[in-house]
Design a protein around this motif. Structure first.
Motif, short mmCIF file in Angstrom:
data_model
loop_
_atom_site.label_atom_id
_atom_site.label_comp_id
_atom_site.label_asym_id
_atom_site.label_seq_id
_atom_site.Cartn_x
_atom_site.Cartn_y
_atom_site.Cartn_z
N PRO A 398 48.18 34.71 31.28
CA PRO A 398 47.09 33.88 30.75
C PRO A 398 47.19 32.42 31.18
CG PRO A 398 47.90 35.36 29.05
CD PRO A 398 48.83 35.51 30.22
N GLU A 399 48.42 31.89 31.22
CA GLU A 399 48.59 30.49 31.62
C GLU A 399 48.21 30.27 33.09
OE1 GLU A 399 50.89 31.68 28.22
OE2 GLU A 399 50.97 32.40 30.31
N GLN A 400 48.62 31.18 33.95
CA GLN A 400 48.28 31.07 35.37
C GLN A 400 46.78 31.20 35.60
OE1 GLN A 400 50.85 34.26 36.71
NE2 GLN A 400 52.34 32.82 37.58
N ARG A 401 46.14 32.10 34.86
CA ARG A 401 44.70 32.28 35.03
C ARG A 401 43.94 31.04 34.58
NH1 ARG A 401 42.80 37.33 36.04
NH2 ARG A 401 40.82 36.84 35.02
N GLU A 402 44.34 30.48 33.45
CA GLU A 402 43.65 29.29 32.98
C GLU A 402 43.87 28.11 33.92
OE1 GLU A 402 45.21 28.95 29.05
OE2 GLU A 402 43.59 30.15 28.15
N ALA A 408 41.44 33.59 30.38
CA ALA A 408 42.82 34.03 30.12
C ALA A 408 42.95 35.54 30.22
CB ALA A 408 43.28 33.55 28.74
N LYS A 409 41.88 36.24 29.88
CA LYS A 409 41.92 37.71 29.90
C LYS A 409 41.48 38.24 31.27
CE LYS A 409 40.65 40.07 26.30
NZ LYS A 409 39.82 40.69 25.23
N GLY A 410 42.34 39.05 31.88
CA GLY A 410 41.99 39.67 33.15
C GLY A 410 41.20 40.95 32.94
N HIS A 411 40.59 41.43 34.02
CA HIS A 411 39.75 42.62 33.93
C HIS A 411 40.13 43.60 35.03
CE1 HIS A 411 36.86 40.92 31.00
NE2 HIS A 411 37.20 39.77 31.56
#
Length: 659
Positions: A398-402, A408-411
Motif C-alpha cells: 500500500p505504501e509503494q502504491r500510494e 492503496a488497494k491493488g486489483h
C-alpha cells in the motif's frame, strides 16, 4: 428391511463439498459491518445439511464439529452475535478443517480429529465467551455433550399420504428419556376447510436425555423427507428463547399440498442428474468409435455410383449429420463452467494478500464460460501459481502504491472467454509490471544466453526457464524457482499456450490459450510416403514450397530454410519416423512450419491432405511413449494416423537454431 447407506455416500460427499464451497464463497463476500441476511441463511443452510448428512452416515467428528459452526452461524443470523473480521477468519479456517475431514472420510481413513482441536477450541471459546484454552492436548469433546434437546418439528401437509404418523416418532423419543410434546395449531384452517387427509399440526418437542444428535435424528429417519426439523442442544440456548416455535429459515419453503379438487399432479422432476465421470468417459469413447465408423462408411459411400445408390448415399449423409450432432451433445456433457475453477481464487487472494500485508481486490469475468471438465481439473495449479505470483511479485505494498500515485488497494482480474475452438484465460494485475533489466541480470547470473537487444517478448519468456526466479529471498510463496516453468509445462501438456505481456508501472498480463476439450482436435492431415500424419492446427503457422536458394546446410547435416529473413531448422519426417518411398528433394516437397513455446521447426511432408476433426486416442495406454507423437487417431479408411507433438519436435531442433 435394511438400507445399504454406502450407495448414497458418494452423493453425500459431493453435495457436502459443494456446501463447503457455498460456505467459503459466502464468508469471503461477507461484509461484517453490513450483514446480508440471505447470505447468512445460505451459509447456515449449507452447514446444517452437512451436519445432518454426516450424522446419518456415521461421521460423528464431522457432525460434532459442524454442529458448533452451525450454532455460531445461528447466533449471527438471529442477531445475537455481531460479526467481525476475526470471526469470519475463524469460520473460514473451520471450512478448511471440514474439507480436511472430508478428505480423510473419502479416503476411507480414520478422521484425524486431533488436527482440528485448535480450531474447535476457538469455536467453543467464542460460543461460550471465554478465553481460548492454552492446553493443546485438552479434549474438546465433552464440551459438545448435551443435557437434552429442543426439537422444532414441522411435518409436511402430505405426511399421512406416505403412511407415516408422528405418534410413532413420539413413542421412540419417549423411550430415550423424559419427553414432552407441545402442539402448535396456529396454522389450522377453519373447520369447514379442513382436509382430514392432511397434517396441519406442528410441535415443539422437549427431550431431557443426554443422547447424541444422531440418535435423535434416527427417530425421524423414515420421515426426514416429509418434515422440517431444527434441533437445538439445551445447554447452548437461553431458556427464554425456547418458548416459541422457530420458523425454520434454514429449510426451503415447501410447496402447498395438492388440492383435493385437483388431485394427481405429479411433483416436478429434478432438472439435474448426477452421473459418474467414468460413465461419461465411456460414452465419449463409444461415440468416438461411432464417429470413426461413420467416417469409414462415408469414405466407402464416395466410391458408389450416385445414380444406383441414391438412397444409400442420402442415408449416409444423414448419418454423418446425426453423428456430428451426437458427438457435440455427448461432449457437452463433460463441459462445465469455469466458475468451478474461479470460485476458489477469492480465498487464495485473501489469504496471500493478508500474509504479505497487501490490499488486493479480485475481479472475475466470464465465469459462465464452458470448457471440458478434464481441462478444469488440470488448470487449477497453473492458475494458482500465476495468481500468487501476481500478488507477490506484481502488486506493490500500500505504501509503494500510494507513493506512485496509485490507490492503496491493488486489483487482479481473472477473465475467461471463448475464441474459436479455444478458451482464453487472462490474469491481469495493475502492479509495478515486469522489470526487464532485473530479469536480464538474473538470467546472466543463472548462465542463460541473453543479450540487451532481446525483444521484450523474449525477455518475458525467460521467466519460464526451469529454476528461474527473480525473488531476493526464499519464502513460503516464492524464490524456489518452481513456479512459472511448472505453469508452462502443464499448460503445454494440455495442448495450450501461455504468453506474457507487461508495461512498467501499469501491470502484467498472462494469457493462457487452451483447447475446449481434450477428446477431439482440429488437425491438418499431411502425407509422407504411404503414411498420413495429423498436425494440430493450433500450432501450424504456415505451409510453403521452398525455393532451392532458401535452403542452407549448417553444422554438418543440419538444414535450415530462410523464411522472410529468419532461418528455421528443417525436420524431414520421413527420416524421423523411418518412412520409405517419401519425397527426398526439399524444393519438390512442402514445409509445414509449426511453433510451440516460442520455438519453430519446418516439417518436410510430401503433400497436404486437408483439414479434419479427429478423435484422440491415447497411444501410451495401448503401445507406449513415442518420440514426437502425442497420440493417435483412426482415419476414415480404417488406418491409424499418428498425431505429432510439435512442442517436442521443435524443442529437439532448437539447438540447431542456436548453433
Amino acid at each position: 428391511m435394511s438400507i445399504d447407506m454406502q450407495q448414497f455416500q458418494q452423493t453425500f460427499f459431493e453435495e457436502s463439498l459443494e456446501g463447503l464451497d457455498v460456505m467459503e464463497s459466502g464468508l469471503l463476500a461477507m461484509d461484517p459491518s453490513a450483514l446480508d441476511a440471505e447470505a447468512i441463511n445460505a451459509i447456515f443452510r449449507a452447514a446444517h445439511s452437512i451436519k445432518g448428512g454426516a450424522g446419518t452416515f456415521g461421521f460423528e467428528p464431522i457432525s460434532q464439529f459442524t454442529h458448533v459452526v452451525e450454532t455460531l452461524l445461528d447466533d449471527l443470523r438471529s442477531g445475537a452475535r455481531q460479526a467481525d473480521p476475526a470471526l469470519v477468519d475463524l469460520l473460514l479456517r473451520s471450512v478448511d478443517s471440514l474439507r480436511a475431514m472430508f478428505d480423510d472420510a473419502q479416503a476411507g481413513a480414520e478422521i484425524d480429529v486431533a488436527r482440528h482441536h485448535a480450531v474447535q477450541r476457538e469455536l467453543l471459546a467464542v460460543l461460550e465467551g471465554t478465553p481460548v484454552p492454552d492446553d493443546d492436548d485438552q479434549d474438546v469433546t465433552p464440551a459438545l455433550a448435551v443435557a437434552g434437546w429442543r426439537i422444532a418439528f414441522r411435518p409436511h401437509a402430505d405426511l399421512f399420504s406416505t403412511g407415516n404418523d408422528p405418534l410413532h416418532v413420539f413413542r421412540e423419543l419417549a423411550g430415550m428419556g423424559e419427553f414432552t410434546a407441545t402442539p402448535d395449531y396456529s396454522e389450522l384452517p377453519d373447520l369447514a376447510a379442513i382436509d382430514p387427509t392432511l397434517c396441519y399440526g406442528h410441535w415443539v418437542l422437549d427431550l431431557q436425555a443426554p443422547v447424541p444428535e444422531t440418535q435423535v435424528r434416527d427417530a425421524f429417519a423414515w420421515i426426514e423427507d416429509e418434515c422440517d426439523l431444527a434441533l437445538t442442544p439445551q445447554h447452548l440456548v437461553d431458556d427464554s428463547e425456547l418458548g416459541t416455535l422457530p420458523k425454520l429459515a434454514e429449510v426451503p419453503e415447501q410447496k402447498a399440498p395438492p388440492s383435493r379438487s385437483n388431485p394427481g399432479h405429479p411433483p416436478a422432476a429434478s432438472s439435474t442428474l448426477r452421473v459418474g465421470v467414468d460413465k461419461i468417459d465411456t460414452l465419449i469413447n463409444l461415440v468416438g468409435e461411432l464417429v470413426i465408423t461413420q467416417s469409414m462408411l462415408n469414405q466407402a459411400g464416395h466410391e458408389l455410383d450416385p445414380v444406383h445408390h441414391e438412397r444409400l448415399i442420402a442415408g449416409l449423409e444423414t448419418l454423418a449429420r446425426n453423428t456430428r450432432d451426437l458427438q457435440d451433445a455427448v461432449l457437452s456433457t463433460r463441459m462445465v463452467v469455469i466458475d468451478s475453477v474461479f470460485k476458489r481464487f477469492p480465498r487464495v487472494v485473501r489469504d496471500v494478500a493478508t500474509q504479505l500485508g497487501k490490499q488486493v481486490e479480485l475481479h472475475m469475468e466470464g465465469e459462465g464460460t464452458e470448457l471440458d471438465r478434464s481441462v478444469t481439473e488440470k488448470i487449477v495449479d497453473p492458475l494458482t501459481h500465476i495468481v500468487r505470483n501476481s500478488i507477490d511479485h506484481g502488486i506493490e505494498s500500500p505504501e509503494q502504491r500510494e507513493a506512485a500515485g496509485k490507490p492503496a488497494k491493488g486489483h487482479i482480474t481473472l477473465k475467461a472467454a471463448h475464441e474459436g475452438g479455444f478458451i482464453v484465460i487472462e490474469v491481469m494485475d495493475d502492479g509495478a509490471g515486469l522489470n526487464r533489466q532485473r530479469i536480464l541480470d538474473k538470467a546472466r547470473q543463472s548462465g542463460l544466453a541473453v543479450s540487451d537487444d532481446m525483444s521484450d517478448a523474449d525477455v518475458w519468456q525467460l521467466l519460464f526457464a526451469p529454476g528461474f526466479s527473480t525473488a531476493e529471498a526464499v519464502t513460503d510463496l516464492s524464490g524456489r524457482g518452481v513456479g512459472m516453468d511448472v505453469v508452462k509445462r502443464n499448460i503445454v501438456g494440455l495442448g495450450g499456450q501461455v504468453t506474457l505481456s507487461s508495461q512498467a508501472g501499469q501491470g502484467t498480463r498472462v494469457e493462457i490459450r487452451l483447447p475446449l476439450t481434450l477428446a477431439i482436435l482440429d488437425g491438418m492431415l499431411v502425407g509422407v510416403g504411404d503414411e498420413t500424419y495429423v498436425i494440430p492446427l493450433n500450432v501450424v503457422c504456415e505451409s510453403l514450397q521452398p525455393a532451392a536458394a532458401d535452403i542452407k546446410r549448417i553444422t554438418g547435416q543440419a538444414e535450415m530454410v530462410r523464411v522472410r529473413g529468419e532461418y528455421i531448422p528443417i525436420l524431414r519426417l520421413h527420416q524421423a519416423f523411418g518412412v520409405a518411398a517419401a519425397q527426398q528433394a526439399l524444393p519438390a516437397s512442402v514445409l509445414v512450419i509449426v511453433e510451440s513455446e516460442g520455438k519453430r521447426v519446418a516439417l518436410q511432408v510430401d503433400e497436404l491432405l486437408g483439414h479434419q476433426q479427429v478423435v484422440i486416442k491415447n497411444l501410451e495406454e495401448h503401445y507406449g511413449s513415442v518420440f514426437g507423437v502425442s497420440g493417435a487417431t483412426i482415419l476414415g479408411n480404417g488406418r491409424v494416423s499418428l498425431i505429432l507433438d510439435a512442442g517436442e519436435l521443435a524443442a529437439t531442433f532448437e539447438q540447431v537454431r542456436a548453433a
